[in-house]
Structures are given as structure tokens and as C-alpha cells.
Design a protein around this motif. Structure first.
Motif, PDB file in Angstrom:
ATOM      1  N   GLY A 126     -44.717  33.192 -32.633  1.00 63.02           N
ATOM      2  CA  GLY A 126     -44.876  34.050 -31.466  1.00 63.02           C
ATOM      3  C   GLY A 126     -43.706  33.972 -30.501  1.00 63.02           C
ATOM      4  N   ASN A 127     -42.522  33.620 -30.983  1.00 66.77           N
ATOM      5  CA  ASN A 127     -41.358  33.472 -30.094  1.00 66.77           C
ATOM      6  C   ASN A 127     -40.905  34.808 -29.514  1.00 66.77           C
ATOM      7  OD1 ASN A 127     -39.734  30.779 -31.982  1.00 66.77           O
ATOM      8  ND2 ASN A 127     -41.346  30.687 -30.470  1.00 66.77           N
ATOM      9  N   ALA A 128     -40.869  35.871 -30.324  1.00 66.91           N
ATOM     10  CA  ALA A 128     -40.424  37.179 -29.811  1.00 66.91           C
ATOM     11  C   ALA A 128     -41.393  37.684 -28.740  1.00 66.91           C
ATOM     12  CB  ALA A 128     -40.299  38.179 -30.955  1.00 66.91           C
ATOM     13  N   GLY A 165     -31.087  32.612 -35.438  1.00 67.98           N
ATOM     14  CA  GLY A 165     -30.996  33.592 -34.361  1.00 67.98           C
ATOM     15  C   GLY A 165     -31.777  34.876 -34.627  1.00 67.98           C
ATOM     16  N   LYS A 166     -32.822  34.823 -35.483  1.00 66.48           N
ATOM     17  CA  LYS A 166     -33.613  36.029 -35.760  1.00 66.48           C
ATOM     18  C   LYS A 166     -34.299  36.536 -34.493  1.00 66.48           C
ATOM     19  CE  LYS A 166     -35.921  33.788 -38.971  1.00 66.48           C
ATOM     20  NZ  LYS A 166     -35.068  32.624 -39.265  1.00 66.48           N
ATOM     21  N   THR A 167     -34.977  35.628 -33.805  1.00 62.62           N
ATOM     22  CA  THR A 167     -35.722  36.035 -32.612  1.00 62.62           C
ATOM     23  C   THR A 167     -34.777  36.456 -31.500  1.00 62.62           C
ATOM     24  OG1 THR A 167     -37.549  34.597 -33.195  1.00 62.62           O
ATOM     25  CG2 THR A 167     -37.401  35.251 -30.900  1.00 62.62           C
ATOM     26  N   THR A 168     -33.701  35.707 -31.294  1.00 60.02           N
ATOM     27  CA  THR A 168     -32.725  36.033 -30.251  1.00 60.02           C
ATOM     28  C   THR A 168     -32.135  37.416 -30.511  1.00 60.02           C
ATOM     29  OG1 THR A 168     -32.240  33.695 -29.975  1.00 60.02           O
ATOM     30  CG2 THR A 168     -30.583  35.233 -29.153  1.00 60.02           C
ATOM     31  N   ILE A 199     -38.593  44.378 -36.478  1.00 59.09           N
ATOM     32  CA  ILE A 199     -39.616  43.416 -36.884  1.00 59.09           C
ATOM     33  C   ILE A 199     -38.986  42.028 -36.960  1.00 59.09           C
ATOM     34  CG2 ILE A 199     -41.360  42.822 -38.607  1.00 59.09           C
ATOM     35  CD1 ILE A 199     -41.038  45.730 -39.697  1.00 59.09           C
ATOM     36  N   ASP A 200     -39.423  41.093 -36.086  1.00 55.54           N
ATOM     37  CA  ASP A 200     -38.933  39.726 -36.133  1.00 55.54           C
ATOM     38  C   ASP A 200     -39.707  38.960 -37.199  1.00 55.54           C
ATOM     39  OD1 ASP A 200     -38.988  36.806 -33.932  1.00 55.54           O
ATOM     40  OD2 ASP A 200     -37.591  37.345 -35.529  1.00 55.54           O
ATOM     41  N   CYS A 201     -39.006  38.358 -38.155  1.00 55.59           N
ATOM     42  CA  CYS A 201     -39.666  37.692 -39.287  1.00 55.59           C
ATOM     43  C   CYS A 201     -39.668  36.178 -39.141  1.00 55.59           C
ATOM     44  CB  CYS A 201     -38.936  38.065 -40.582  1.00 55.59           C
ATOM     45  SG  CYS A 201     -39.089  39.816 -41.005  1.00 55.59           S
ATOM     46  N   LEU A 212     -43.738  39.312 -36.092  1.00 54.53           N
ATOM     47  CA  LEU A 212     -44.480  38.974 -37.310  1.00 54.53           C
ATOM     48  C   LEU A 212     -44.397  37.483 -37.627  1.00 54.53           C
ATOM     49  CD1 LEU A 212     -46.049  40.982 -39.058  1.00 54.53           C
ATOM     50  CD2 LEU A 212     -44.158  40.947 -40.676  1.00 54.53           C
ATOM     51  N   ASP A 213     -43.975  36.669 -36.643  1.00 52.23           N
ATOM     52  CA  ASP A 213     -43.825  35.240 -36.846  1.00 52.23           C
ATOM     53  C   ASP A 213     -44.977  34.501 -36.147  1.00 52.23           C
ATOM     54  OD1 ASP A 213     -41.020  32.898 -36.325  1.00 52.23           O
ATOM     55  OD2 ASP A 213     -43.092  32.582 -36.983  1.00 52.23           O
ATOM     56  N   PRO A 214     -45.720  33.651 -36.862  1.00 48.54           N
ATOM     57  CA  PRO A 214     -46.821  32.916 -36.235  1.00 48.54           C
ATOM     58  C   PRO A 214     -46.377  32.076 -35.028  1.00 48.54           C
ATOM     59  CG  PRO A 214     -46.864  32.617 -38.620  1.00 48.54           C
ATOM     60  CD  PRO A 214     -45.602  33.340 -38.302  1.00 48.54           C
TER      61      PRO A 214
HETATM   62 MG   LIG Z   1     -37.625  33.194 -34.704  1.00 50.77          MG
END
Ligand SMILES: [Mg+2]
Ligand SMILES: Nc1ncnc2c1ncn2[C@@H]1O[C@H](COP(=O)(O)OP(=O)(O)OP(=O)(O)O)[C@@H](O)[C@H]1O
Ligand SMILES: Nc1ncnc2c1ncn2[C@@H]1O[C@H](COP(=O)(O)OP(=O)(O)OP(=O)(O)O)[C@@H](O)[C@H]1O
Ligand SMILES: [Mg+2]
Lengths: 256, 256
Positions: A43-45, A15-18, A124-126, A39-41
């Protein structure tokens, strides 16, 4: 001055992006000035915030490599939404190029310095790994928010994450603190969730947020509409929980 | 000769490890000779198979770096369980060292060659990224099994995964095929799950397994007992679904 928070956990799908997208939107609703960095390849956020990761002329990738200043790449939002420093698959190549740079761990920290006076919060979303991208987020951050699914593999992985935080604090960022652990996708009917939650309370005490994010289908539906649940369905239990999280966070920071 | 399958999807938390561990155990129940390789630094497949990732004298890390032959590192199981080539956090450092080796993408493929006559199936659990570890698994594999949570971010990430498969097939492993897409954590009551499932059926046809893994709490409980659900609770819906998956896979291979 902005408070910079890394939303990190190498365990996948916790649930990082959520959390990143909905907390950013909820803080904005509370009249904070908010920037979300993807910052995640994956690109979900970026997609979850309504932007198109396939149509970016530049992303956080160029910012990390020093080819563009962050302010030129940020997508400003309207009144109701958070600003976005978007990310996409170019980050995979950027990570390899970062490895050969002298100050590879602190590229993001340097890039965010000129922005700190413009925002109250920078989230920052990781990605789901303890790689150079996540290290960049931890070096740039004042605190780490750790989304925690209350299940065995996620609990088991916490030791490795805490070890990485310790190493980053010792060598690269003395001020790095645990902002808090957040229970996500919580199902109170399951013994497993209750057991793991009890262990987290015993270990982390008041660093465990009182706010718990329940499993709520509206949180999974909102990204396909390119909106945070806080906008897609503000009355849903998932949206209300993130508004409560923003409130708890603001109270903690005002007291501090 | 063993069939080598990579269980891969860069989206986090879609059920890669749960599929790897339970499919390995189910194929073993069907009297196949099975090896499970844990290529994820999290070491979840190692723990989920009852081994202790913290107490390994050697792991797949030494095998990738050519310091030990695989047969010396494999933990043979009894009659009922699958053999295990364990993994742990050492893999993070191994990945960095791999980058400077000439044949960095095919280290795992070379290491598995002497084992192929001993097994019917070799399953490789991959980390949630399209990194050098995952590329090693794709180069070593005959086929890729793609666990798919029927939600937006997982569906959205499929394009990137298929692109990587295409690049690996063109440059490094001509024989690489999609073994199948597996719907995981499936909740038939949710419109989102049904919508995504319909899209997968339209796009992938019979490459989509008929077997669907339901959301079932016993699959999440089993790892805390160090057992596959197929042993922890063989009558559970989660365990039965993985036995059905093994059956579907064996029928497909016998027909081929
Ligand atoms: Mg994520
Ligand atoms: N509380 C919740 N209730 C229901 N669904 C949720 C909830 N939180 C997240 N989800 C869904 O679960 C999936 C995983 O969540 P998410 O992608 O936010 O995790 P993540 O940690 O960012 O994953 P990754 O490791 O791939 O970056 C997504 O499909 C998301 O929509
Ligand atoms: N069908 C299911 N029903 C209920 N829980 C499940 C199911 N499949 C997996 N889980 C649980 O969901 C979580 C995520 O699954 P798992 O760890 O297997 O995914 P993964 O893709 O291997 O994650 P990662 O990306 O971190 O490697 C785990 O806690 C697991 O126990
Ligand atoms: Mg896994």
C-alpha cells in the motif's frame, strides 16, 4: 482512450512506487486525466498519494474479486492531483482467492474497461514479485515501464522479467509492449552505475528513457508528508526529473 | 545445535541479501560453521555467494517438495566460505505446489532438522513478500533479523511484518523471537535517516543492533564479482560493518 501502463520489476526497492506516484502527479500537472492503481499489498502508492491505507472502506481487492465496481472505490482527487484506486494488505488474501477463479489473470483488465474513456493514463504500481497480482497488471496493460536501479542484482533480474513479459504476451496479452526502461537512483559518480547504464543502452537502445532519475533525498522525504515530490518540493532535482519523464513520455506518444 | 535465523522484511531493496551473504561470510571468518539458504526466487544470495543459479542440478526447491534431502543439494564451500543451499526461479513454481500440501508451512523446518548438528548458524535469505516461502523461513527459524532502511516506506511496513511474526508465533512456531533490527544503507547526513533511526531506538531499545551498516559502494560492487564484500574488499567500510555485526551477534549469543 486511456493508455494503461504497468510499473513493474520483481527486484525490490528499485523505485516502482516512487516512479508511479511522481509520474502520475507530473502527468496530471501536464493536464492529463490520470488514475493510479495500487496493486501492492504494502500500500505504499496509496500512502505516498496522501490516502490512508488503514482507513479504506474498500480497495482494489474488492474490485479484483468482483465485489465492487472500480468507479465506486476510486478516490477522486482535486484539480491538481491524480485519482487513486487504493490498495492495502487485503491484497495478500485476494491473491490466494484469485488462484481458484477461472479468469484469474484478467480480473483487473476487465475491471478497468469501463474507466478507459475517462482517463488519458492509468498507471499500475506493482509488488516486488512475479505473482498473480503482477500478472494481472501485465494482462491489463498496453505497456510496461521498468524502473531500473543501475546495480548488479537489478540488472541480473532483468532476464527473468523479460521472460515473464514474453510469456504474458504469447498467452494472455498480445499487445503488451515495453514502454521503456527508466534509470532510477542514478549516481553518476559511481563506476557501477555507469557500467550498468552502458549495458542498458547497448541492449535496449531508444527503449531506454533519456530522462534519468537522480538519487535525491527529497524523493525519499516526500512520502512521509503524504505527497508526491512533485508537490512537496517542485524545484527539487527529483521532482524536475519526473516532470521531464512525463514530458518525454507525452512526446513519444504524440509521435506514435 | 545450529541457531536458525531468517533475514526477512517484505519491503523490497532494504538489504536482505547483502546482509545474508556478508553476515554468513563474516561468521565464517569468525570460525563458525555456517549455512546460507537462498529462499528467494530471484536467486540473488546464490549469485552473491559465487554460485550460478542457472546451472543448478537441484536447489532448495527440490528440498521443500521432499524430492531431495538438503545434504545432497548443499554446495559445500572451502575453508574460507560459507556452505550454500542455493535457490532460483524454480521457487516460484514450488510456492504454488506448496499451497496444496498438508504441512506446507513447515517443509523447510523439517528439511533443516538433520543439518542442525553440523552448523553453528543457518541463515535464510527471504524474498520481498509475506508469502508461503517467507512463512516457511519464519517457521524454521529461532530468530528473525530485520534489515531496516531508515526511510518512510520501510518504517511504515514494519507494522505488517510484526503482525505476521505474531501470527506465526501464535500458530506455528512458539519459540520465534526478534533476533534484532539492523539499520542498513545508513546515511548519517540525512535528517530522514536520523529521524527514523531515533524512532527505531525508541520502539525497539536493545533489540536494535548497535552496529549500523553504512551506505558503501563496495557492497553494491561485490555481487558482480560473485563475492561477499568481506572477501572482495575486506578493508571497506561495508565489509568492516558486517564483521562488526557478526561480532555483536556472537557476543549476544554467548551472553544469553
Ligand atoms: Mg513499491
Ligand atoms: N531517486 C531516488 N532518490 C532517493 N531515494 C529514492 C529514490 N527513489 C526511491 N527512493 C527511496 O528508496 C526507497 C525505495 O523506493 P521505492 O519504495 O519507490 O521502490 P519500490 O521498487 O517501489 O520498492 P518495493 O519493491 O518495496 O515495492 C524508498 O524509501 C524511496 O523513498
Ligand atoms: N549498505 C549498502 N550500501 C550500498 N549499497 C547497498 C548496501 N546494501 C545493499 N546495497 C545495494 O542495494 C541494492 C539492494 O540491496 P539488496 O538486494 O541486498 O536488498 P534486498 O532487500 O535483498 O532486495 P530484495 O527485496 O529484492 O530481495 C543492491 O543492489 C545492493 O547491492
Ligand atoms: Mg534480496
Amino acid at each position: 482512450m486511456a493508455r494503461v501502463l504497468a510499473i513493474a520489476n520483481q527486484k525490490g526497492g528499485v523505485g516502482k512506487t516512487t516512479t508511479s506516484v511522481n509520474l502520475a502527479a507530473a502527468l496530471k500537472l501536464a493536464r492529463c486525466r490520470v488514475l493510479l492503481v495500487d496493486l501492492d499489498p504494502q500500500g505504499n502508492a496509496t500512502m505516498g498519494s496522501g490516502a490512508d491505507k488503514h482507513a479504506l472502506s474498500a480497495s482494489v481487492c474488492e474490485v479484483l474479486l468482483g465485489e465492487q465496481p472500480a468507479e465506486r472505490v476510486i478516490q477522486p482527487a482535486g484539480e491538481a492531483w491524480h485519482d487513486l484506486l487504493p490498495g492495502n494488505a487485503d491484497l495478500t488474501a485476494a491473491e490466494v482467492r484469485l488462484m481458484s477463479l477461472p479468469d484469474r489473470e484478467s480480473r483487473l483488465r476487465e475491471a478497468l474497461v469501463p474507466l478507459k474513456s475517462r482517463y488519458d493514463y492509468i498507471l499500475i504500481d506493482c509488488p516486488p514479485s512475479l505473482s498473480m497480482l503482477t500478472v494481472n497488471a501485465l494482462v491489463a496493460a498496453d505497456g510496461v515501464l521498468i524502473p531500473m536501479q543501475c546495480e548488479y542484482y537489478a540488472l541480473e533480474g532483468l532476464t527473468a522479467l523479460l521472460g515473464t513479459l514474453e510469456r504474458v504476451r504469447a498467452r494472455l496479452n498480445r499487445g503488451l509492449q515495453i514502454e521503456g526502461l527508466l534509470r532510477t537512483m542514478y549516481d553518476p559518480r559511481s563506476n557501477l552505475s555507469r557500467d550498468v547504464s552502458a549495458q542498458l543502452q547497448a541492449h535496449f537502445g531508444d527503449r531506454l528513457y533519456r530522462t534519468v532519475i537522480p538519487r535525491n533525498i527529497r524523493l525519499a522525504e516526500a512520502p512521509s508528508h503524504g505527497q508526491p515530490a512533485v508537490h512537496y518540493d517542485r524545484q527539487s532535482r527529483g521532482a524536475i526529473a519526473h516532470v521531464a519523464l512525463a514530458g518525454e513520455m507525452l512526446r513519444r506518444h504524440r509521435r506514435a
